[in-house]
Design a protein around this motif. Structure first.
Motif, PDB file in Angstrom:
ATOM      1  N   LEU A   1     -38.888  86.457 -90.201  1.00  0.00           N
ATOM      2  CA  LEU A   1     -39.979  87.405 -90.275  1.00  0.00           C
ATOM      3  C   LEU A   1     -40.975  86.973 -89.288  1.00  0.00           C
ATOM      4  CD1 LEU A   1     -41.486  89.745 -91.510  1.00  0.00           C
ATOM      5  CD2 LEU A   1     -42.479  88.003 -92.995  1.00  0.00           C
TER       6      LEU A   1
ATOM      7  N   LYS B   1     -38.236  93.985-102.780  1.00  0.00           N
ATOM      8  CA  LYS B   1     -39.524  93.050-102.498  1.00  0.00           C
ATOM      9  C   LYS B   1     -38.957  92.385-101.361  1.00  0.00           C
ATOM     10  CE  LYS B   1     -39.530  92.082-107.533  1.00  0.00           C
ATOM     11  NZ  LYS B   1     -38.284  92.157-108.017  1.00  0.00           N
ATOM     12  N   ASP B   2     -40.180  92.163-100.637  1.00  0.00           N
ATOM     13  CA  ASP B   2     -40.222  91.455 -99.267  1.00  0.00           C
ATOM     14  C   ASP B   2     -40.443  89.671 -99.674  1.00  0.00           C
ATOM     15  OD1 ASP B   2     -43.584  92.362 -98.090  1.00  0.00           O
ATOM     16  OD2 ASP B   2     -42.813  90.498 -99.346  1.00  0.00           O
ATOM     17  N   GLU B   3     -40.239  88.977 -98.511  1.00  0.00           N
ATOM     18  CA  GLU B   3     -40.140  87.642 -99.037  1.00  0.00           C
ATOM     19  C   GLU B   3     -41.376  87.008 -99.519  1.00  0.00           C
ATOM     20  OE1 GLU B   3     -39.609  86.354 -94.727  1.00  0.00           O
ATOM     21  OE2 GLU B   3     -41.525  85.372 -94.793  1.00  0.00           O
ATOM     22  N   ARG B   4     -42.560  87.668 -99.025  1.00  0.00           N
ATOM     23  CA  ARG B   4     -43.842  87.103 -99.776  1.00  0.00           C
ATOM     24  C   ARG B   4     -44.101  87.462-101.444  1.00  0.00           C
ATOM     25  NH1 ARG B   4     -48.207  89.263-101.324  1.00  0.00           N
ATOM     26  NH2 ARG B   4     -47.784  91.315-100.750  1.00  0.00           N
ATOM     27  N   GLU B   5     -43.592  88.815-101.728  1.00  0.00           N
ATOM     28  CA  GLU B   5     -43.429  89.158-102.781  1.00  0.00           C
ATOM     29  C   GLU B   5     -42.402  88.084-104.034  1.00  0.00           C
ATOM     30  OE1 GLU B   5     -42.667  93.333-102.186  1.00  0.00           O
ATOM     31  OE2 GLU B   5     -44.702  93.909-102.701  1.00  0.00           O
TER      32      GLU B   5
ATOM     33  N   GLY C   1     -39.589  95.491 -91.943  1.00  0.00           N
ATOM     34  CA  GLY C   1     -38.995  95.489 -93.327  1.00  0.00           C
ATOM     35  C   GLY C   1     -39.682  94.735 -94.438  1.00  0.00           C
ATOM     36  N   VAL C   2     -41.139  94.670 -94.399  1.00  0.00           N
ATOM     37  CA  VAL C   2     -41.932  94.188 -95.454  1.00  0.00           C
ATOM     38  C   VAL C   2     -43.071  95.095 -95.989  1.00  0.00           C
ATOM     39  CG1 VAL C   2     -41.698  91.790 -94.566  1.00  0.00           C
ATOM     40  CG2 VAL C   2     -43.464  93.097 -93.789  1.00  0.00           C
ATOM     41  N   ARG C   3     -43.717  95.023 -96.958  1.00  0.00           N
ATOM     42  CA  ARG C   3     -44.881  95.747 -97.433  1.00  0.00           C
ATOM     43  C   ARG C   3     -46.006  95.625 -96.499  1.00  0.00           C
ATOM     44  NH1 ARG C   3     -42.964  98.401-101.732  1.00  0.00           N
ATOM     45  NH2 ARG C   3     -41.874  97.194-103.447  1.00  0.00           N
TER      46      ARG C   3
ATOM     47  N   LEU D   1     -41.720  85.412-103.204  1.00  0.00           N
ATOM     48  CA  LEU D   1     -42.054  83.860-103.551  1.00  0.00           C
ATOM     49  C   LEU D   1     -43.284  84.146-104.602  1.00  0.00           C
ATOM     50  CD1 LEU D   1     -42.537  81.053-102.721  1.00  0.00           C
ATOM     51  CD2 LEU D   1     -43.987  81.886-100.831  1.00  0.00           C
ATOM     52  N   HIS D   2     -44.111  84.957-104.492  1.00  0.00           N
ATOM     53  CA  HIS D   2     -45.446  85.052-105.511  1.00  0.00           C
ATOM     54  C   HIS D   2     -44.917  85.160-106.707  1.00  0.00           C
ATOM     55  CE1 HIS D   2     -48.733  85.857-102.141  1.00  0.00           C
ATOM     56  NE2 HIS D   2     -47.863  84.746-101.821  1.00  0.00           N
TER      57      HIS D   2
ATOM     58  N   THR E   1     -48.179  92.264 -97.203  1.00  0.00           N
ATOM     59  CA  THR E   1     -47.677  91.342 -96.218  1.00  0.00           C
ATOM     60  C   THR E   1     -48.085  91.103 -95.106  1.00  0.00           C
ATOM     61  OG1 THR E   1     -45.602  91.103 -97.706  1.00  0.00           O
ATOM     62  CG2 THR E   1     -45.749  89.784 -95.714  1.00  0.00           C
TER      63      THR E   1
ATOM     64  N   SER F   1     -41.293  83.383 -93.171  1.00  0.00           N
ATOM     65  CA  SER F   1     -39.966  82.834 -92.657  1.00  0.00           C
ATOM     66  C   SER F   1     -39.911  82.771 -91.276  1.00  0.00           C
ATOM     67  CB  SER F   1     -38.791  83.479 -93.326  1.00  0.00           C
ATOM     68  OG  SER F   1     -38.717  84.708 -93.064  1.00  0.00           O
TER      69      SER F   1
ATOM     70  N   TYR G   1     -50.519  83.636 -95.255  1.00  0.00           N
ATOM     71  CA  TYR G   1     -49.096  83.494 -95.537  1.00  0.00           C
ATOM     72  C   TYR G   1     -48.339  83.008 -94.390  1.00  0.00           C
ATOM     73  CZ  TYR G   1     -44.384  84.840 -96.785  1.00  0.00           C
ATOM     74  OH  TYR G   1     -42.860  84.893 -97.098  1.00  0.00           O
TER      75      TYR G   1
END
Lengths: 131, 62
Positions: free
Chosen positions: B44, A73-77, B24-26, A79-80, B29, B41, B38
């Motif tokens: 990011l 999961k990335d940071e946003r996922e 490295g994120v979806r 956190l959510h 995001t 960090s 959003y």
């Protein structure tokens, strides 16, 4: 681990667990269901049947939990998910407290659940503090 | 927060999926970031700026 974590996505709007996100995930899920269904119709001793089904279900559940733990999961996922789980927990606690205030029935398992959850929360904070 | 990620992404000819994979994120995001919904960090934000050959100050306006 049997299944590949990439075959699944975490559930967001329909509770907890996993949802297949490709044909491999669906094939894995349907295979498990078909296997258990097949075994349940076998003309064998009921006790043996239950043991076999229990073993298969256990393996499946261990695999599912393993996948959930490994799911990227990335940071946003993250956190959510944390916020959503926190809100769900608060709702559950409120509902339980209201239930026991209304019913005035003491269930020792409630105490186990609350103390256990408190311990898990504390341990998680200790782990994160030193991470 | 206002971002210029979409603008810089277009300059680099990157899709949202490609940018997401690069940092490295979806993809979702990246969508949230472009819409300013959003706050990333620092890491990011830095990674996005690096991929888009820009700076954090140029990309994110508070």
């Amino acid at each position: 681990m049997i299944a590949n974590p990439k075959w699944f996505s975490p559930r967001k709007y329909t509770g907890w667990g996993l949802t297949p996100n490709c044909w491999q995930g669906w094939a894995y899920t349907l295979s498990f269901i078909l296997l258990v269904s097949f075994i349940s119709y076998l003309p064998i001793n009921l006790v043996l049947k239950n043991i076999i089904i229990g073993l298969i279900v256990s393996v499946f559940l261990v695999d599912v939990f393993h996948i959930m733990f490994l799911l990227q999961k990335d940071e946003r996922e993250r956190l959510h998910e944390a916020l959503a789980d926190r809100n769900a927990l608060l709702f559950m606690l409120g509902a339980l407290i209201i239930y026991f205030l209304v019913k005035q029935i003491f269930d020792p398992w409630l105490l186990v659940a609350l103390l256990g959850a408190t311990l898990v929360k504390a341990l998680t904070h200790f782990y994160l503090r030193d991470k | 927060m206002i971002t210029k990620i979409k603008e810089y992404r277009a300059k680099q000819n990157l899709t949202q999926e490609q940018l997401a994979e690069a940092v490295g994120v979806r993809r979702e995001t990246i969508v949230f970031l472009e819409q300013g919904k959003y706050n990333p960090s620092l890491k990011l934000a830095h990674d996005v700026a690096k991929v888009l050959k820009s700076t954090i100050d140029d990309l994110f306006k508070f």
